[in-house]
Design a protein around this motif. Structure first.
Motif, PDB file in Angstrom:
ATOM      1  N   THR A  61      -4.154   4.877  12.453  1.00  0.00           N
ATOM      2  CA  THR A  61      -2.477   5.219  13.481  1.00  0.00           C
ATOM      3  C   THR A  61      -1.888   5.391  12.313  1.00  0.00           C
ATOM      4  O   THR A  61      -1.807   4.603  11.124  1.00  0.00           O
ATOM      5  N   ILE A  62      -0.644   6.130  12.547  1.00  0.00           N
ATOM      6  CA  ILE A  62       0.734   5.232  11.488  1.00  0.00           C
ATOM      7  C   ILE A  62       2.014   6.290  12.052  1.00  0.00           C
ATOM      8  O   ILE A  62       1.358   7.837  13.404  1.00  0.00           O
ATOM      9  N   GLY A 115       0.243   5.044   4.384  1.00  0.00           N
ATOM     10  CA  GLY A 115      -1.316   5.836   4.645  1.00  0.00           C
ATOM     11  C   GLY A 115      -1.257   4.953   6.053  1.00  0.00           C
ATOM     12  O   GLY A 115      -1.082   3.872   6.346  1.00  0.00           O
ATOM     13  N   PRO A 116      -2.256   5.553   6.875  1.00  0.00           N
ATOM     14  CA  PRO A 116      -3.047   5.470   7.411  1.00  0.00           C
ATOM     15  C   PRO A 116      -3.859   4.126   8.015  1.00  0.00           C
ATOM     16  O   PRO A 116      -4.251   3.927   7.269  1.00  0.00           O
ATOM     17  N   VAL A 117      -3.603   3.115   9.009  1.00  0.00           N
ATOM     18  CA  VAL A 117      -4.597   2.140   9.089  1.00  0.00           C
ATOM     19  C   VAL A 117      -5.296   2.281  10.354  1.00  0.00           C
ATOM     20  O   VAL A 117      -4.803   3.071  11.176  1.00  0.00           O
ATOM     21  N   ALA A 118      -6.371   1.003  10.520  1.00  0.00           N
ATOM     22  CA  ALA A 118      -7.225   1.604  11.660  1.00  0.00           C
ATOM     23  C   ALA A 118      -6.533   0.495  12.660  1.00  0.00           C
ATOM     24  O   ALA A 118      -5.367  -0.679  13.030  1.00  0.00           O
ATOM     25  N   ALA A 135      -3.685  20.207   8.659  1.00  0.00           N
ATOM     26  CA  ALA A 135      -4.855  20.744   7.592  1.00  0.00           C
ATOM     27  C   ALA A 135      -5.361  19.437   7.571  1.00  0.00           C
ATOM     28  O   ALA A 135      -6.344  19.360   6.771  1.00  0.00           O
ATOM     29  N   LEU A 136      -4.729  17.856   7.564  1.00  0.00           N
ATOM     30  CA  LEU A 136      -5.540  16.677   7.372  1.00  0.00           C
ATOM     31  C   LEU A 136      -6.883  16.470   8.296  1.00  0.00           C
ATOM     32  O   LEU A 136      -7.097  16.761   9.216  1.00  0.00           O
ATOM     33  N   ARG A 141       1.618  10.839  -0.897  1.00  0.00           N
ATOM     34  CA  ARG A 141       1.177  10.211  -0.590  1.00  0.00           C
ATOM     35  C   ARG A 141       0.468   9.632   0.588  1.00  0.00           C
ATOM     36  O   ARG A 141      -0.433   9.266   0.971  1.00  0.00           O
ATOM     37  N   ILE A 142       0.976   9.806   1.064  1.00  0.00           N
ATOM     38  CA  ILE A 142       0.499   9.982   2.833  1.00  0.00           C
ATOM     39  C   ILE A 142      -0.700  11.068   2.503  1.00  0.00           C
ATOM     40  O   ILE A 142      -2.216  10.488   3.390  1.00  0.00           O
ATOM     41  N   ALA A 143      -0.740  12.318   2.397  1.00  0.00           N
ATOM     42  CA  ALA A 143      -1.501  13.017   2.315  1.00  0.00           C
ATOM     43  C   ALA A 143      -2.762  12.586   1.694  1.00  0.00           C
ATOM     44  O   ALA A 143      -3.957  12.595   2.308  1.00  0.00           O
TER      45      ALA A 143
END
Length: 234
Positions: free
Chosen positions: A4-5, A225-228, A70-71, A31-33
């Protein structure tokens, strides 16, 4: 795996550099990508709890949505308060979305390991500055959350229910009516965004409250950045 993000605040069609809100936002899409590609597999799911694009119309938002597409992973989105490109009745634009994106609004989706439901939410009567113009929006969003929870519960037989809502369901660490509805529905986890100030982060309700695990997912809070997703299994 489910990640999630939220609050990506993208603006590729009409650039709006986010570092005007502080140097911590410099080059935030890159940075996110980078973090996303390091963590998320093609078979994973990523839940994005609103404020996806600054675009005012879908034609401009498509560049941002294609960037997300695209991610890695399949993405489940809800709209936030800045997603003007996204109408309240999301059915009208679902067919225009890139293939790895799933947009929900007052409904639910089964993602295998769990069921996800959601809506935007709104500020509540407990929020400083709440006014007469907010009341009908607040009441409508409560109704949309009830619809989403009903849809989610009908799908979530034997599976945990994840609720996505953009606005925090607590004010001054006290539950709002949104939180009470989420608790009554027996949700396992609630993810939310919207908060960007350190004071708000320090006072955000996180962890398990009355059986629901609350998780703040604003991208700047997460370090871009996404986290669980947490709290799905007790």
């Amino acid at each position: 795996m489910i990640w999630t993000i939220s609050d990506l605040h993208l603006s590729f069609a009409r650039p709006k550099p986010m570092d005007i809100f502080g140097p911590g936002w410099k080059d935030h899409p890159e940075r996110i990508a980078r973090a996303w590609r390091e963590r998320v597999a093609a078979t994973d799911w990523v839940l994005i709890a609103g404020d996806i694009s600054w675009a005012m119309k879908l034609s401009d938002a498509l560049l941002d949505l294609q960037w997300i597409d695209a991610l890695p992973g399949t993405k489940v989105l809800i709209r936030g308060n800045h997603d003007y490109w996204c109408p309240r009745r999301v059915n009208s634009i679902r067919r225009h979305l890139p293939p790895s994106l799933r947009l929900i609004g007052a409904d639910a989706i089964d993602i295998g390991e769990a069921v996800v439901c959601g809506t935007r939410g709104w500020i509540t009567p407990e929020t400083p500055g709440f006014g007469e113009t907010d009341l009908p929006i607040y009441q409508r969003e409560l109704g949309l959350l009830e619809r989403a929870l009903t849809a989610g519960r009908s799908l979530a037989v034997g599976k945990p229910l994840i609720v996505m809502i953009h606005f925090p369901p607590f004010v001054n660490r006290q539950p709002t009516e949104f939180a009470r509805l989420i608790t009554a529905a027996g949700a396992a986890t609630c993810i939310y965004g919207h908060l960007h100030r350190r004071y708000d982060w320090d006072n955000a309700v996180q962890g398990r409250v009355e059986g629901v695990y609350y998780q703040l997912t604003a991208c700047d809070y997460l370090g871009f950045g996404p986290v669980a997703v947490r709290g799905l299994h007790g």
